[in-house]
Design an enzyme around this catalytic site. Structure first.
Site, PDB file in Angstrom:
ATOM      1  N   PHE A 127      64.836 -39.858 -58.308  1.00  0.00           N
ATOM      2  CA  PHE A 127      65.080 -40.250 -56.929  1.00  0.00           C
ATOM      3  C   PHE A 127      64.872 -39.033 -56.013  1.00  0.00           C
ATOM      4  CE2 PHE A 127      68.045 -41.647 -53.491  1.00  0.00           C
ATOM      5  CZ  PHE A 127      67.544 -42.921 -53.290  1.00  0.00           C
ATOM      6  N   ASP A 206      71.658 -39.190 -64.008  1.00  0.00           N
ATOM      7  CA  ASP A 206      72.008 -39.940 -62.804  1.00  0.00           C
ATOM      8  C   ASP A 206      71.994 -41.425 -63.169  1.00  0.00           C
ATOM      9  OD1 ASP A 206      72.158 -41.314 -60.389  1.00  0.00           O
ATOM     10  OD2 ASP A 206      71.143 -39.715 -59.288  1.00  0.00           O
ATOM     11  N   TYR A 231      77.653 -48.348 -54.948  1.00  0.00           N
ATOM     12  CA  TYR A 231      77.327 -49.470 -54.035  1.00  0.00           C
ATOM     13  C   TYR A 231      76.159 -50.313 -54.513  1.00  0.00           C
ATOM     14  CZ  TYR A 231      74.315 -45.719 -52.221  1.00  0.00           C
ATOM     15  OH  TYR A 231      73.431 -44.677 -52.097  1.00  0.00           O
ATOM     16  N   LYS A 232      75.608 -49.996 -55.691  1.00  0.00           N
ATOM     17  CA  LYS A 232      74.491 -50.784 -56.239  1.00  0.00           C
ATOM     18  C   LYS A 232      75.077 -51.864 -57.165  1.00  0.00           C
ATOM     19  CE  LYS A 232      71.365 -47.070 -55.203  1.00  0.00           C
ATOM     20  NZ  LYS A 232      70.759 -45.801 -55.595  1.00  0.00           N
ATOM     21  N   ARG A 385      60.443 -54.533 -55.155  1.00  0.00           N
ATOM     22  CA  ARG A 385      61.433 -54.459 -56.240  1.00  0.00           C
ATOM     23  C   ARG A 385      62.293 -55.716 -56.225  1.00  0.00           C
ATOM     24  NH1 ARG A 385      64.860 -49.046 -56.105  1.00  0.00           N
ATOM     25  NH2 ARG A 385      65.464 -50.021 -54.145  1.00  0.00           N
TER      26      ARG A 385
HETATM   27  C1  PLP Z   1      70.796 -44.673 -54.887  1.00  0.00           C
HETATM   28  C2  PLP Z   1      70.598 -43.368 -55.555  1.00  0.00           C
HETATM   29  C3  PLP Z   1      71.137 -42.206 -55.022  1.00  0.00           C
HETATM   30  C4  PLP Z   1      71.877 -42.258 -53.715  1.00  0.00           C
HETATM   31  O1  PLP Z   1      72.548 -41.102 -53.404  1.00  0.00           O
HETATM   32  P1  PLP Z   1      73.649 -41.047 -52.247  1.00  0.00           P
HETATM   33  O2  PLP Z   1      73.938 -39.637 -52.139  1.00  0.00           O
HETATM   34  O3  PLP Z   1      74.810 -41.887 -52.712  1.00  0.00           O
HETATM   35  O4  PLP Z   1      73.044 -41.639 -51.014  1.00  0.00           O
HETATM   36  C5  PLP Z   1      70.944 -41.016 -55.707  1.00  0.00           C
HETATM   37  N1  PLP Z   1      70.253 -40.978 -56.864  1.00  0.00           N
HETATM   38  C6  PLP Z   1      69.713 -42.103 -57.408  1.00  0.00           C
HETATM   39  C7  PLP Z   1      68.977 -42.031 -58.704  1.00  0.00           C
HETATM   40  C8  PLP Z   1      69.853 -43.329 -56.758  1.00  0.00           C
HETATM   41  O5  PLP Z   1      69.328 -44.430 -57.291  1.00  0.00           O
END
Ligand code: PLP
Length: 425
Positions: A127, A206, A231-232, A385
Site C-alpha cells: 500500500f 500489514d 474500518y475494512k 475492485r
Molecule cells: C487501508 C490500508 C492502510 C490505511 O492506513 P491508515 O493509516 O489507517 O489510513 C494502510 N495499509 C494498508 C495495507 C491498507 O490496506
C-alpha cells in the site's frame, strides 16, 4: 448457464451456514449492492445505541469517572479480540492510532532493535502509505539506511524467489501486506516469515486487507510484528483506530519512538522520567479516541461468533462464484481478472481490469441506471475492485453485480459518463 440465474444464487444463500449474519448489519436497501467492505465495512446494527450510551451515559452522566469504568482498558480489550482473529494471543495486540502511525512506531523500533543492519525490504504491491512511511523513516535516519522496493512483473503476484534472494545479512526488516490491496494476492505468511528469519531479519505484516476475512497466522508463523486497519473487514467505522501486534517475547526489547504517557509504566504517577509500560501497552502514545473506538466491539463479537474458518470458507465460495460468472459473462466483454485464481493465494476481494474501468464504476454507482446500484471501488489505472465480505455479502449480491456489469458494458451505458475523477475513488 444454470449458475447465472437468481434461483441458483438464492440456492447458494439458502445453504450458506453464515447467511443469518447479514441481519446483524445495517442493510437498508436491498437494491444497493455493496462490494466495498474492503475499504469501509458496513455499519453494525446496535452501534447507534452503543454510541448513544457512550456519549449520553458514559460521557454525559458519568463524566471522567468513565475512565475507571471501562474506558481505560478498551485499547487492550479490543486488541485481545482482534488477536484471536489474527491467530495471535491476548496480550499481543493493542488498538491505537492509524495503521500508518503504528507502522512508523514498529518500524523505527525494529530498526533500533536490529541496529547493526541497515536495509528494509518491501515490494511495489504494498500500500502506498506504507511505502511513504518507510521512505520517511529512511530519510530521517539518513546515511546508511536503505529501502529496497521489489518489483512485481505483472502487478498481481510477487516472485518469492526474488524476495528470498533479496534478503541478506544487512536486512533489518521485511515488511509486506498480507493481502495486497490492488490484486488481492495473499502471501503465504509462514513461508515468507521463515525466509526473513533465516537471514536474521524481523518480519512485519500489514493485515489491513486480510483481518476479518482471511485468518491470520501470526503465532503459527512466529511473525514478529503486525499492523492493520479496523474500518475494512472489521467494520469499525470511518477512521476507527488501527491495531498493532508484537510477538509476546519480543515486547520487552522494543521501545516505541513516541514516548507518550499512555505508554508509560505508571502514567498517573506523573513522574518526569519515561519508563515504558510492561508489555504491548508501551506502544500506546496519547489518549485513545474513545468515541471512535466503541463501535468496533460489536463487530468483533460478531466475527468471533461466526469464526474465522467459516468466514474464510465462505469468502472463498463467494470468490469462486464470482470468478465463474466473470469467466462466462464478463471476460467476453473485455474484462480481465487481475487477482490470483488459486483461492489459497487470494484474499477476499477480486480485481477486474477494463480499459473503461473508471466510467464503468461511475455508471454502476448511478442510481438512475439499471435496477440496482452497485458500489465497488476503482483503483488506478484500470482496476474495479469487488470486495466480498463473508459476514454480509450474499451470493445473490454477486449475481446482481455481474448482471449490472454486463448490462452497463454490453449496452455501452458507461459512455454517458465522463472520466473526471472524484477526490476519493
Ligand atoms: C487501508 C490500508 C492502510 C490505511 O492506513 P491508515 O493509516 O489507517 O489510513 C494502510 N495499509 C494498508 C495495507 C491498507 O490496506
Amino acid at each position: 448457464m444454470i449458475k447465472y440465474t437468481s434461483e441458483y444464487a438464492t440456492g447458494l444463500d439458502g445453504s450458506d451456514p453464515l447467511s443469518a449474519f447479514r441481519k446483524k448489519f445495517s442493510v437498508k436497501d436491498e437494491h444497493v449492492i455493496y462490494l466495498d467492505g474492503n475499504s469501509l465495512g458496513r455499519l453494525t446494527n446496535g452501534v447507534s445505541e452503543i454510541l448513544q450510551a457512550c456519549t449520553e451515559k458514559e460521557w454525559g452522566d458519568r463524566l471522567i469517572r468513565s475512565w475507571n469504568e471501562g474506558w481505560y482498558t478498551k485499547t487492550t480489550e479490543l486488541g485481545d479480540k482482534i488477536a484471536l482473529l489474527a491467530g495471535a494471543s491476548p496480550g499481543e495486540m493493542i488498538v491505537s492510532d492509524s495503521t500508518s502511525v503504528n507502522l512508523y512506531k514498529l518500524v523505527v523500533s525494529a530498526l533500533s532493535h536490529n541496529a547493526g543492519r541497515k536495509k528494509i525490504i518491501t515490494d511495489d504491491l504494498n500500500f502506498p502509505s506504507d511505502i511513504y512511511i518507510l521512505q520517511g523513516i529512511v530519510e530521517t535516519l539518513g546515511e546508511d539506511y536503505e529501502l529496497v522496493v521489489l518489483h512485481s512483473e505483472d502487478g498481481i503476484s510477487p516472485d518469492l524467489n526474488i524476495l528470498e534472494n533479496a534478503l541478506d545479512e544487512n536486512t533489518a526488516l521485511l515488511t509486506l501486506s498480507h493481502v495486497v490491496f490492488k490484486s488481492s494476492f495473499c502471501y503465504p505468511m509462514k513461508e515468507v516469515t521463515a525466509m526473513a528469519h533465516n537471514k536474521g531479519a524481523l518480519m512485519l505484516w500489514d493485515l489491513s486487507h486480510s483481518i476479518g476475512a482471511v485468518p491470520g497466522e501470526l503465532t503459527l508463523s512466529n511473525a514478529d510484528l503486525a499492523v492493520g486497519c479496523t474500518y475494512k473487514y472489521l467494520n469499525g467505522g470511518p477512521g476507527a483506530p488501527a491495531f498493532l501486534y508484537i510477538r509476546k517475547n519480543l515486547q520487552h526489547s522494543l521501545i516505541s519512538p513516541i514516548w507518550g504517557w499512555f505508554g508509560q509504566d505508571k502514567p498517573f504517577d506523573f513522574k518526569l522520567d519515561y519508563h515504558p509500560a510492561n508489555g504491548i501497552k508501551r506502544f500506546l502514545a496519547g489518549t485513545p479516541p474513545l468515541i471512535s473506538l466503541v463501535p468496533l466491539e460489536r463487530s468483533l463479537d460478531i466475527l468471533l461468533e461466526a469464526g474465522m474458518e467459516p468466514l474464510r470458507q465462505k469468502s472463498i465460495k463467494l470468490g469462486e462464484y464470482l470468478l465463474c460468472l466473470a469467466d462466462e459473462v464478463l471476460i467476453p466483454l473485455g474484462f480481465k481478472i487481475a487477482s490470483p485464481l488459486d483461492p489459497e493465494r487470494r484474499g477476499s476481494h477480486i480485481s477486474l481490469r477494463h480499459a473503461e474501468a473508471y466510467r464503468i464504476c461511475k455508471a454502476l454507482m448511478d442510481d438512475q441506471i439499471g435496477s440496482f446500484v452497485l458500489i465497488p471501488d476503482f483503483r488506478e489505472p484500470d482496476n474495479i475492485r469487488l470486495g466480498l465480505t463473508p459476514a454480509y455479502t450474499s451470493f445473490t449480491d454477486i449475481y446482481h453485480a455481474v448482471k449490472e456489469l454486463e448490462e452497463i458494458v454490453s449496452k455501452g451505458i458507461f459512455k454517458k459518463f465522463t472520466g473526471d475523477k472524484e477526490e476519493v475513488t
